[in-house]
Design a protein around this motif. Structure first.
Motif, PDB file in Angstrom:
ATOM      1  N   LEU A 164      -9.821   4.279   0.253  1.00 11.82           N
ATOM      2  CA  LEU A 164      -9.226   3.069  -0.227  1.00 11.82           C
ATOM      3  C   LEU A 164      -9.743   1.704  -0.028  1.00 11.82           C
ATOM      4  N   ASN A 201      -1.376   2.113   6.103  1.00 17.12           N
ATOM      5  CA  ASN A 201      -1.927   2.925   4.841  1.00 17.12           C
ATOM      6  C   ASN A 201      -3.531   2.899   4.419  1.00 17.12           C
ATOM      7  N   SER A 224      -0.423   2.436  -3.832  1.00 17.83           N
ATOM      8  CA  SER A 224      -1.904   2.153  -3.789  1.00 17.83           C
ATOM      9  C   SER A 224      -2.163   1.841  -5.341  1.00 17.83           C
ATOM     10  N   LEU A 279       0.801  -1.218  -0.100  1.00 19.24           N
ATOM     11  CA  LEU A 279      -0.053   0.050  -0.151  1.00 19.24           C
ATOM     12  C   LEU A 279       0.795   1.249   0.071  1.00 19.24           C
ATOM     13  N   THR A 336      -1.263  -6.771   4.095  1.00 23.41           N
ATOM     14  CA  THR A 336      -0.739  -5.510   4.398  1.00 23.41           C
ATOM     15  C   THR A 336      -0.282  -5.338   5.865  1.00 23.41           C
TER      16      THR A 336
END
Length: 293
Positions: free
Chosen positions: A127, A122, A97, A94, A118
Protein backbone atom coordinates in the motif's frame (compact mmCIF):
# COMPACT_ATOMS: atom_id res chain seq x y z
CA UNK A 1 15.90 47.98 44.51
CA UNK A 2 16.23 46.21 41.14
CA UNK A 3 13.41 43.83 40.25
CA UNK A 4 14.38 41.11 37.80
CA UNK A 5 11.49 39.63 35.82
CA UNK A 6 13.65 37.39 33.66
CA UNK A 7 15.83 34.45 34.49
CA UNK A 8 17.66 31.67 32.71
CA UNK A 9 14.47 29.77 31.77
CA UNK A 10 13.12 32.85 29.96
CA UNK A 11 16.12 32.96 27.65
CA UNK A 12 15.89 29.23 27.11
CA UNK A 13 12.24 29.37 26.10
CA UNK A 14 12.90 32.20 23.66
CA UNK A 15 15.69 30.21 22.05
CA UNK A 16 13.53 27.10 21.78
CA UNK A 17 10.79 29.01 19.95
CA UNK A 18 13.35 30.75 17.76
CA UNK A 19 14.89 27.46 16.65
CA UNK A 20 11.67 25.52 16.04
CA UNK A 21 10.74 25.06 12.40
CA UNK A 22 7.26 25.00 10.91
CA UNK A 23 6.04 21.50 10.09
CA UNK A 24 5.89 20.69 6.38
CA UNK A 25 2.25 19.75 6.87
CA UNK A 26 1.46 23.26 8.12
CA UNK A 27 3.00 25.06 5.14
CA UNK A 28 0.20 26.72 3.18
CA UNK A 29 -2.29 26.61 6.06
CA UNK A 30 -4.19 29.83 6.79
CA UNK A 31 -3.34 29.38 10.46
CA UNK A 32 0.19 30.61 9.78
CA UNK A 33 -1.19 34.10 9.08
CA UNK A 34 -1.53 35.70 12.51
CA UNK A 35 -3.50 38.56 10.94
CA UNK A 36 -6.23 36.22 9.73
CA UNK A 37 -9.09 36.49 12.27
CA UNK A 38 -10.80 33.29 11.10
CA UNK A 39 -8.25 30.90 9.58
CA UNK A 40 -9.30 27.64 7.91
CA UNK A 41 -7.30 24.44 7.85
CA UNK A 42 -6.32 22.87 4.54
CA UNK A 43 -9.21 21.50 2.47
CA UNK A 44 -9.86 17.90 3.44
CA UNK A 45 -11.30 14.74 1.97
CA UNK A 46 -13.23 12.85 4.63
CA UNK A 47 -13.80 9.14 4.10
CA UNK A 48 -15.15 7.73 7.35
CA UNK A 49 -15.50 8.38 11.05
CA UNK A 50 -14.85 4.71 11.85
CA UNK A 51 -11.56 3.86 13.55
CA UNK A 52 -9.97 0.84 15.25
CA UNK A 53 -8.69 3.16 17.97
CA UNK A 54 -10.77 4.96 20.58
CA UNK A 55 -8.29 7.58 21.76
CA UNK A 56 -9.20 9.25 25.01
CA UNK A 57 -8.59 12.75 23.60
CA UNK A 58 -10.07 12.22 20.11
CA UNK A 59 -12.96 14.36 18.87
CA UNK A 60 -13.85 12.27 15.79
CA UNK A 61 -16.70 10.42 17.48
CA UNK A 62 -18.07 13.56 19.11
CA UNK A 63 -19.38 15.20 15.93
CA UNK A 64 -21.03 14.11 12.68
CA UNK A 65 -19.02 14.56 9.48
CA UNK A 66 -20.24 13.53 6.04
CA UNK A 67 -18.09 11.62 3.59
CA UNK A 68 -16.88 14.00 0.90
CA UNK A 69 -14.58 16.92 0.21
CA UNK A 70 -14.48 20.13 2.20
CA UNK A 71 -13.08 23.29 0.64
CA UNK A 72 -12.87 22.43 -3.06
CA UNK A 73 -15.73 21.86 -5.49
CA UNK A 74 -14.66 18.85 -7.57
CA UNK A 75 -16.70 20.25 -10.48
CA UNK A 76 -15.04 23.65 -10.90
CA UNK A 77 -11.84 22.66 -9.05
CA UNK A 78 -11.06 26.17 -7.83
CA UNK A 79 -7.76 25.86 -5.93
CA UNK A 80 -6.78 29.54 -5.94
CA UNK A 81 -6.22 29.76 -2.18
CA UNK A 82 -5.10 26.17 -1.56
CA UNK A 83 -1.71 24.50 -1.53
CA UNK A 84 -2.62 21.12 -0.01
CA UNK A 85 -5.42 18.67 0.74
CA UNK A 86 -5.50 16.54 3.89
CA UNK A 87 -6.90 13.00 3.93
CA UNK A 88 -8.54 13.00 6.55
CA UNK A 89 -9.16 14.87 9.81
CA UNK A 90 -11.80 12.49 11.17
CA UNK A 91 -11.73 8.70 11.42
CA UNK A 92 -9.33 6.20 9.87
CA UNK A 93 -9.23 6.57 6.07
CA UNK A 94 -7.28 3.36 5.45
CA UNK A 95 -10.33 1.31 6.38
CA UNK A 96 -11.22 2.17 2.77
CA UNK A 97 -7.87 2.16 0.99
CA UNK A 98 -9.35 2.32 -2.54
CA UNK A 99 -11.05 5.59 -1.66
CA UNK A 100 -7.74 6.89 -0.33
CA UNK A 101 -6.14 6.08 -3.68
CA UNK A 102 -8.86 8.01 -5.51
CA UNK A 103 -8.38 10.94 -3.13
CA UNK A 104 -4.63 11.00 -3.77
CA UNK A 105 -5.17 10.85 -7.54
CA UNK A 106 -7.65 13.73 -7.38
CA UNK A 107 -5.35 15.86 -5.23
CA UNK A 108 -2.33 15.34 -7.47
CA UNK A 109 -4.45 16.06 -10.59
CA UNK A 110 -4.87 19.55 -9.11
CA UNK A 111 -1.10 19.87 -8.53
CA UNK A 112 -1.66 20.19 -4.78
CA UNK A 113 0.34 18.64 -1.96
CA UNK A 114 -1.37 15.55 -0.55
CA UNK A 115 -1.11 14.76 3.19
CA UNK A 116 -2.54 11.51 4.55
CA UNK A 117 -3.43 11.29 8.24
CA UNK A 118 -3.74 7.77 9.68
CA UNK A 119 -3.48 5.71 12.86
CA UNK A 120 -0.99 3.48 11.02
CA UNK A 121 -2.68 0.15 11.76
CA UNK A 122 -3.63 -0.75 8.17
CA UNK A 123 -0.41 0.29 6.46
CA UNK A 124 1.68 -2.29 4.64
CA UNK A 125 4.54 -2.15 2.16
CA UNK A 126 2.41 -2.78 -0.93
CA UNK A 127 0.00 0.00 0.00
CA UNK A 128 2.81 2.41 0.85
CA UNK A 129 4.47 1.75 -2.51
CA UNK A 130 1.16 2.41 -4.29
CA UNK A 131 0.70 5.66 -2.39
CA UNK A 132 4.21 6.75 -3.31
CA UNK A 133 3.62 5.96 -6.99
CA UNK A 134 0.38 7.94 -6.92
CA UNK A 135 2.28 10.95 -5.56
CA UNK A 136 1.41 11.04 -1.86
CA UNK A 137 3.63 13.73 -0.36
CA UNK A 138 3.28 13.32 3.40
CA UNK A 139 2.03 10.54 5.64
CA UNK A 140 1.18 11.49 9.23
CA UNK A 141 0.87 8.66 11.76
CA UNK A 142 -0.52 9.16 15.26
CA UNK A 143 1.48 7.68 18.14
CA UNK A 144 1.65 9.10 21.66
CA UNK A 145 3.41 6.39 23.65
CA UNK A 146 6.61 4.35 23.71
CA UNK A 147 5.19 1.22 25.35
CA UNK A 148 2.28 -1.11 24.49
CA UNK A 149 0.74 -0.56 27.93
CA UNK A 150 0.47 3.22 27.62
CA UNK A 151 -0.59 2.97 23.98
CA UNK A 152 -3.47 0.70 25.01
CA UNK A 153 -4.54 3.12 27.75
CA UNK A 154 -4.64 5.95 25.21
CA UNK A 155 -6.17 4.13 22.24
CA UNK A 156 -8.01 1.21 23.81
CA UNK A 157 -6.20 -1.04 21.35
CA UNK A 158 -3.29 -3.49 21.43
CA UNK A 159 -1.70 -2.18 18.24
CA UNK A 160 1.50 -0.51 19.45
CA UNK A 161 3.99 -2.86 17.77
CA UNK A 162 2.09 -2.81 14.49
CA UNK A 163 1.87 0.99 14.40
CA UNK A 164 5.55 1.42 15.27
CA UNK A 165 6.67 -1.07 12.62
CA UNK A 166 4.46 0.58 10.01
CA UNK A 167 5.94 3.97 10.86
CA UNK A 168 9.40 2.56 10.23
CA UNK A 169 8.20 1.05 6.96
CA UNK A 170 6.45 4.20 5.72
CA UNK A 171 9.45 6.36 6.53
CA UNK A 172 11.54 4.42 4.00
CA UNK A 173 9.32 5.53 1.14
CA UNK A 174 7.39 8.71 2.02
CA UNK A 175 8.04 11.86 4.08
CA UNK A 176 6.72 10.68 7.44
CA UNK A 177 5.51 12.78 10.36
CA UNK A 178 4.66 11.21 13.72
CA UNK A 179 1.91 13.16 15.49
CA UNK A 180 1.97 12.99 19.29
CA UNK A 181 -0.41 14.37 21.90
CA UNK A 182 1.27 15.47 25.11
CA UNK A 183 -0.78 14.58 28.20
CA UNK A 184 0.81 16.34 31.21
CA UNK A 185 1.64 14.05 34.09
CA UNK A 186 1.04 10.96 31.97
CA UNK A 187 3.18 10.45 28.85
CA UNK A 188 5.98 13.04 28.96
CA UNK A 189 8.81 10.57 29.55
CA UNK A 190 7.35 8.17 27.00
CA UNK A 191 7.35 10.85 24.30
CA UNK A 192 11.01 11.52 25.03
CA UNK A 193 11.72 7.79 24.76
CA UNK A 194 9.65 7.57 21.56
CA UNK A 195 11.72 10.29 19.92
CA UNK A 196 14.86 8.34 20.75
CA UNK A 197 13.38 5.13 19.29
CA UNK A 198 12.31 6.86 16.09
CA UNK A 199 15.72 8.48 15.69
CA UNK A 200 17.50 5.18 16.18
CA UNK A 201 15.23 2.83 14.25
CA UNK A 202 13.41 4.81 11.53
CA UNK A 203 13.78 7.41 8.82
CA UNK A 204 11.00 9.63 10.21
CA UNK A 205 11.50 13.24 9.18
CA UNK A 206 9.31 15.01 11.75
CA UNK A 207 7.66 14.64 15.12
CA UNK A 208 4.85 17.13 15.69
CA UNK A 209 3.80 17.43 19.33
CA UNK A 210 0.29 18.70 20.04
CA UNK A 211 -0.81 20.12 23.37
CA UNK A 212 -3.82 18.35 24.85
CA UNK A 213 -7.26 19.71 23.99
CA UNK A 214 -10.05 18.79 26.40
CA UNK A 215 -13.70 18.59 25.36
CA UNK A 216 -16.63 18.30 27.76
CA UNK A 217 -17.49 14.94 26.23
CA UNK A 218 -14.10 13.40 27.13
CA UNK A 219 -13.19 15.45 30.17
CA UNK A 220 -14.03 12.80 32.74
CA UNK A 221 -11.80 10.08 31.32
CA UNK A 222 -8.94 12.52 30.84
CA UNK A 223 -9.17 13.82 34.39
CA UNK A 224 -8.54 10.31 35.63
CA UNK A 225 -5.04 10.16 34.13
CA UNK A 226 -3.57 13.64 33.78
CA UNK A 227 -2.73 16.63 35.94
CA UNK A 228 -5.39 19.13 34.97
CA UNK A 229 -3.41 21.97 36.55
CA UNK A 230 -0.61 21.48 34.05
CA UNK A 231 -2.74 21.49 30.92
CA UNK A 232 -1.91 24.36 28.61
CA UNK A 233 1.37 25.50 30.15
CA UNK A 234 3.44 26.68 27.20
CA UNK A 235 6.65 26.28 29.18
CA UNK A 236 6.07 22.56 29.71
CA UNK A 237 5.28 21.94 26.04
CA UNK A 238 8.37 23.82 24.84
CA UNK A 239 10.70 22.12 27.32
CA UNK A 240 9.34 18.73 26.27
CA UNK A 241 9.88 19.45 22.57
CA UNK A 242 13.40 20.67 23.33
CA UNK A 243 14.20 17.48 25.24
CA UNK A 244 12.77 15.32 22.45
CA UNK A 245 14.87 17.20 19.93
CA UNK A 246 18.01 16.43 21.88
CA UNK A 247 17.15 12.72 21.82
CA UNK A 248 16.42 12.87 18.10
CA UNK A 249 18.82 15.43 16.60
CA UNK A 250 18.24 14.12 13.07
CA UNK A 251 14.44 14.60 13.27
CA UNK A 252 12.58 17.90 13.10
CA UNK A 253 10.72 17.97 16.41
CA UNK A 254 8.21 20.80 16.52
CA UNK A 255 4.72 21.96 17.47
CA UNK A 256 1.77 22.80 15.24
CA UNK A 257 2.51 25.76 13.00
CA UNK A 258 -0.40 27.97 14.02
CA UNK A 259 0.78 27.83 17.64
CA UNK A 260 4.42 28.34 16.74
CA UNK A 261 3.83 31.55 14.75
CA UNK A 262 1.84 32.98 17.64
CA UNK A 263 4.62 32.20 20.12
CA UNK A 264 7.35 33.77 18.01
CA UNK A 265 8.31 37.21 19.23
CA UNK A 266 6.78 36.71 22.67
CA UNK A 267 9.09 37.64 25.52
CA UNK A 268 10.54 34.72 27.49
CA UNK A 269 9.01 36.03 30.69
CA UNK A 270 5.56 35.65 29.15
CA UNK A 271 6.42 32.28 27.62
CA UNK A 272 7.28 31.13 31.12
CA UNK A 273 3.93 32.37 32.42
CA UNK A 274 1.20 31.99 29.83
CA UNK A 275 -1.26 29.12 29.71
CA UNK A 276 -3.15 28.10 26.58
CA UNK A 277 -6.90 27.69 26.72
CA UNK A 278 -7.07 23.92 26.30
CA UNK A 279 -10.76 23.48 27.08
CA UNK A 280 -12.65 23.68 23.83
CA UNK A 281 -15.84 22.88 22.01
CA UNK A 282 -15.55 19.99 19.58
CA UNK A 283 -14.05 21.41 16.36
CA UNK A 284 -16.11 21.44 13.19
CA UNK A 285 -14.90 21.79 9.61
CA UNK A 286 -15.29 25.40 8.48
CA UNK A 287 -14.88 24.77 4.76
CA UNK A 288 -17.86 24.20 2.44
CA UNK A 289 -18.94 20.62 1.84
CA UNK A 290 -19.15 18.93 -1.56
CA UNK A 291 -19.91 15.28 -2.38
CA UNK A 292 -16.86 13.49 -3.71
CA UNK A 293 -17.05 9.70 -3.98
Amino acid sequence: MKIVLRNEICDKLENIVKNLKVSRHCIGCQGLDINNPNPHHHPSIEITQRCQHNCIFCYSRLVKVKEGIYGIDPKNQDTENCTAITISQYGEPLLYSEKVKKAIEFTKSLNLRCDLQTNGVNLNEELIREFKDLGLDIIMVSLSASTPETHEKITGSKTFEKVLENIKLASKYIYTIVRCVYIPGFNREELIELSEILSRESEVKEIMVHHLIVHNENKNVLESIYDIKSVGKVKDLLLLVDEMGKKAPDIKVTIKGCLLVNLRGIDGYLLNSITLDCFSEVPVIKRKYHPFF
